[in-house]
Design a protein around this motif. Structure first.
Motif, PDB file in Angstrom:
ATOM      1  N   ASN A  86      38.265  33.624  29.516  1.00 15.06           N
ATOM      2  CA  ASN A  86      37.797  33.429  30.899  1.00 15.06           C
ATOM      3  C   ASN A  86      36.431  32.683  30.823  1.00 15.06           C
ATOM      4  O   ASN A  86      35.710  32.847  29.899  1.00 15.06           O
ATOM      5  N   THR A  87      36.173  32.121  31.975  1.00 18.58           N
ATOM      6  CA  THR A  87      34.768  31.321  31.959  1.00 18.58           C
ATOM      7  C   THR A  87      33.675  32.475  32.445  1.00 18.58           C
ATOM      8  O   THR A  87      34.069  33.491  32.946  1.00 18.58           O
ATOM      9  N   LEU A  88      32.737  32.150  32.151  1.00 17.34           N
ATOM     10  CA  LEU A  88      31.474  32.981  32.767  1.00 17.34           C
ATOM     11  C   LEU A  88      31.650  33.307  34.311  1.00 17.34           C
ATOM     12  O   LEU A  88      31.410  34.420  34.894  1.00 17.34           O
ATOM     13  N   GLU A  89      31.855  32.242  34.959  1.00 17.19           N
ATOM     14  CA  GLU A  89      32.211  32.157  36.332  1.00 17.19           C
ATOM     15  C   GLU A  89      33.228  33.191  36.708  1.00 17.19           C
ATOM     16  O   GLU A  89      33.029  34.038  37.746  1.00 17.19           O
ATOM     17  N   ASP A  90      34.299  33.074  36.156  1.00 21.09           N
ATOM     18  CA  ASP A  90      35.545  34.077  36.166  1.00 21.09           C
ATOM     19  C   ASP A  90      34.751  35.610  36.163  1.00 21.09           C
ATOM     20  O   ASP A  90      35.130  36.308  37.115  1.00 21.09           O
ATOM     21  N   HIS A  91      33.981  35.809  35.027  1.00 20.17           N
ATOM     22  CA  HIS A  91      33.822  37.038  34.642  1.00 20.17           C
ATOM     23  C   HIS A  91      32.746  37.527  35.839  1.00 20.17           C
ATOM     24  O   HIS A  91      32.699  38.665  36.202  1.00 20.17           O
ATOM     25  N   PHE A  92      31.862  36.771  36.265  1.00 21.01           N
ATOM     26  CA  PHE A  92      30.891  37.113  37.091  1.00 21.01           C
ATOM     27  C   PHE A  92      31.334  37.381  38.702  1.00 21.01           C
ATOM     28  O   PHE A  92      31.070  38.514  39.201  1.00 21.01           O
ATOM     29  N   ILE A  93      32.248  36.556  39.213  1.00 20.07           N
ATOM     30  CA  ILE A  93      32.761  36.693  40.297  1.00 20.07           C
ATOM     31  C   ILE A  93      33.697  37.894  40.327  1.00 20.07           C
ATOM     32  O   ILE A  93      33.736  38.536  41.304  1.00 20.07           O
ATOM     33  N   ARG A  94      34.523  38.384  39.106  1.00 19.07           N
ATOM     34  CA  ARG A  94      35.254  39.166  39.084  1.00 19.07           C
ATOM     35  C   ARG A  94      34.652  40.683  39.182  1.00 19.07           C
ATOM     36  O   ARG A  94      34.856  41.584  40.146  1.00 19.07           O
TER      37      ARG A  94
END
Length: 320
Positions: free
Chosen positions: A294-302
């Motif tokens: 996953n991207t950093l954006e995926d992790h943060f938004i999740r």
């Protein structure tokens, strides 16, 4: 908008005429898309009846790999094109405001900030799709993500992303000012510098999630601007050659391939580098190979959406 038009009428009427043509085109495009059935209401399509609930379940259940463009509602595909056209239009207005209308920096920034905000909305669609397919995400959250995705398709805006976008933009801006240590490739000090400049959401995310390998690897990719695989190769090369540190401009020569490590505030660079990391993560997931899935954006938004969901549940229990 009116101030920009009034200023251009005096300083660059030819540019105003072109801008008005573009605005008319974007308006016509929006009106055409609006004629398609709403995704938020029960609708009779050419072959069946579609409901929002059925669409949500369809999005969640479809787990095939590859490009899903032919499985998505026409309104979603057309809306994405409309959003891109709108992004280009607002970016053009920011340049017109600066170079021709001679507006002040604050006014120019308003047009640019709106451009960046729409770019994050474009990115959100990819993030939501990634998380919906991720079975490590709870079914309740995946259903919430699918609902958010449908709303995004319908209105081409999203409140969650509107709230998160300033944080991500600040992370990007902070990253731009950093000079990660290409040598140790650790990035620890760089990460701390980013964190100190951020709000509580980012700090909580770092504190709770950075110990997870996938998050840490995604963070490295984001900080250094190169892939997980390139980071491993670069570490090995520098270790074997006894080199302690190199500059950004030397990365390509050491790897023997062109690597875009230069960064600026251009929103297109943000999205471009995001899509590279996104595609790499999807490939690793599909091929079952080592590295961030996953991207950093995926992790943060999740992380943010899970926290919001948890807060909503706690608030509900508190009222009982």
């Amino acid at each position: 908008m009116k101030k920009l038009q009034d200023s251009l009428e005096k300083t660059a009427p030819d540019r105003l005429a072109r801008l008005q043509e573009r605005l008319d085109d974007v308006t016509s495009l929006a009106q055409s898309i609006a004629r398609f059935p709403s995704l938020l209401e029960r609708a009779n399509t050419t072959t069946s009846t579609r409901t929002p609930m059925a669409l949500v379940e369809s999005i969640i259940s479809y787990q095939e790999e590859g490009d899903t463009v032919l499985h998505m509602p026409s309104k979603a595909i057309l809306g994405k094109g409309f959003l891109v056209a709108k992004i280009h239009t607002f970016f053009s207005m920011s340049k017109l405001a600066k170079n021709y209308a001679l507006m002040d920096e604050k006014e120019v920034k308003e047009y640019y900030d709106e451009t960046v905000s729409m770019m994050f909305t474009l990115m959100a669609e990819d993030v939501y799709m990634n998380l919906i397919k991720d079975k490590s995400v709870s079914i309740d959250l995946r259903r919430e993500l699918a609902n958010s995705l449908i709303i995004l398709w319908e209105h081409r805006s999203d409140q969650t992303i509107s709230d998160i976008a300033p944080v991500l933009q600040s992370v990007w801006s902070a990253r731009r000012r950093l000079a990660p240590a290409f040598g140790s490739m650790m990035g620890t000090s760089e990460l701390m510098m980013v964190t100190f400049q951020m709000d509580d959401q980012w700090g909580a995310f770092i504190k709770e999630k950075l110990s997870e390998p996938d998050v840490a690897q995604a963070m490295e990719e984001f900080l250094f601007g190169v892939s997980y695989e390139q980071i491993l190769r670069l570490k090995g090369i520098l270790r074997d050659q006894g080199v302690k540190s190199i500059g950004r401009d030397e990365v390509s020569s050491y790897l023997g391939e062109r690597v875009k490590t230069d960064i600026n505030l251009d929103y297109r660079d943000f999205y471009l580098l995001y899509t590279v990391r996104r595609d790499n993560a999807r490939a690793r997931q599909r091929l079952h190979i080592e590295g961030p899935k996953n991207t950093l954006e995926d992790h943060f938004i999740r992380f943010i959406m899970e926290k919001n969901q948890e807060k909503q549940k706690n608030d509900t229990f508190a009222k009982i």
